[in-house]
Design a protein around this motif. Sequence first.
Motif, short mmCIF file in Angstrom:
data_model
loop_
_atom_site.label_atom_id
_atom_site.label_comp_id
_atom_site.label_asym_id
_atom_site.label_seq_id
_atom_site.Cartn_x
_atom_site.Cartn_y
_atom_site.Cartn_z
N SER A 395 -3.53 -3.20 6.37
CA SER A 395 -3.22 -4.48 6.98
C SER A 395 -1.86 -4.94 6.46
O SER A 395 -1.50 -4.68 5.31
N ASP A 405 -6.58 -2.13 1.18
CA ASP A 405 -7.63 -2.93 1.80
C ASP A 405 -9.00 -2.50 1.29
O ASP A 405 -9.28 -1.30 1.12
N VAL A 409 -9.84 -0.67 7.92
CA VAL A 409 -8.89 -1.26 8.87
C VAL A 409 -8.96 -0.45 10.17
O VAL A 409 -8.96 0.78 10.13
N GLY A 411 -7.88 -0.02 14.56
CA GLY A 411 -6.82 -0.23 15.54
C GLY A 411 -6.97 0.77 16.65
O GLY A 411 -8.04 1.37 16.84
N ASN A 419 -7.82 4.06 5.20
CA ASN A 419 -7.11 3.05 4.41
C ASN A 419 -6.19 3.70 3.38
O ASN A 419 -6.54 4.72 2.77
N VAL A 453 -1.52 -4.84 11.69
CA VAL A 453 -1.96 -3.60 11.05
C VAL A 453 -0.79 -2.62 11.06
O VAL A 453 -0.13 -2.44 12.09
#
Length: 513
Positions: A395, A405, A409, A411, A419, A453
Amino acid sequence: MKRFLLRSVIFPIAKEYDLNRVIAKKLHINSNNIVDLTIVRKSLDARKRNNLKFNFTVELSFAHKPPVHNDLIPLGEPKNVVLPSYSLYDSQPVIIGAGPSGLFCALSMVEKGLKPIIYDRGETIADRKQKIKNFWKNGKLDENSNIQFGEGGAGTFSDGKLTARNRDIFSTKVFELFVRFGANSEIMYEALPHLGTDRLEIIITKIREYLEQNGCTFHWNSKLTDIEVEDNRIKSITINEEKISPEIVVLGIGNAARDIFRMLPGKNIDIESKDFAIGVRIEHDQDYINSTFYGENTDIDITGPANYRLTRKVNGLGVYTFCMCPGGLVINSSSEQNTIVTNGMSNSSRTGKYGNSALVVSVKSNAKDILSGVKLQERIEKKAFIGNYSAPVQSALSYLKHKKDSKPVTGSFLPSVHNANLHDLFPKSISAPLHQALKHWDKQYKGFAEKGVLIAPETRTSSPIRIVRDYQTRASTSVTNLFPIGEGSGYAGGIISSATDGWKTGAIFELKR
């Protein structure tokens, strides 16, 4: 009848607009005095959220006496551009690469009665698509037929932008050809013309079919593996295992052709290091981008999904966004085993949930080590690979806090993500300016980091080398029958500039009668 250029014809955004009426009002004339009106440029002024406006530049003539206005400029006769001339005995010159530069070079040659032979290490679009789908699904990468290599080049599987920094008779010709082969005529004047991968696939295929109908020959799965130079001329080239001796070679390679970059210095072909950029893809919900940059009350059905372009200087280095893909995807664009490369892609509708943009830092050329840029790209791409083709993500807010993170995460990236702390991926010369610029934009645009992101790495922004050519003859400065063109050779930075560069080179050749 004398032609005039009229700048800054402003409209509040609307589905319909009456250009004649607004121009007449601006110039204090009767609309009947306006004749032969042509739109030259249409852009969107988004400086004021929720108060966006269209800005037109037009060419026109007048039935009666022209008015006097500061924005009205009389047009002179177009300048006569004289290109060098190169006579060929062989009607089948060789082009290496079927990307935009190679295809449009061939289109230009065909107009002169030539029938070039085009070699590409990749495959047709239909076959490439199957290889790409298999790569994203099963992790099986074909190093010669992928996002980077094959019919249409890397631009085919991208956002399909047709932007051009300069419009001249050559780039205009390229736009006209795109329209001829199926693009909407609006690309002739839109400030940010866009086709999308789905339309580009169709247009590129039509171009290839037209070239074949006019005597051109395409050889797929055909890789340039050697060049033999004698007395400052190419004596032969080797395609796969076959040696051929063409009269000339037009080199339209992409910026991923690192094996060729490494080959050239050993063949006494002059190359030099050039500036390029490295960074990440930053992705947001498209709704956030629409609201932040256009305003929540803007009718997106009229404007299209919001676009943005940001620039910042950090310690003398440029940090900037480019190739913004509204409603698009971030995809794995690797062309070498055990590497991660990201790029943005979208279809013509741009209706995806996310929008993404390259967010990159300038990397200066290194005269002492011509291949230093290639080596830097490779180090980062290999470091990003963790045993599968999952891309490292973080992020943007965690990136600013220098911490990984704690929760997954997500997307749009295909095929998958994991991560990571992206500060560990890049040298400080890239991560520090990226951090400072992101921090600045987060203050300027609320939520830019919190809702963003970062997907890494974005390494293929442009070629890190240039094959040196003579400005006048367009031939290599060291090999007189080698003609480097396009993005991989260091002379372009996108679909239109590559196509234009190829067209101009193709236009210099004449068949000796």
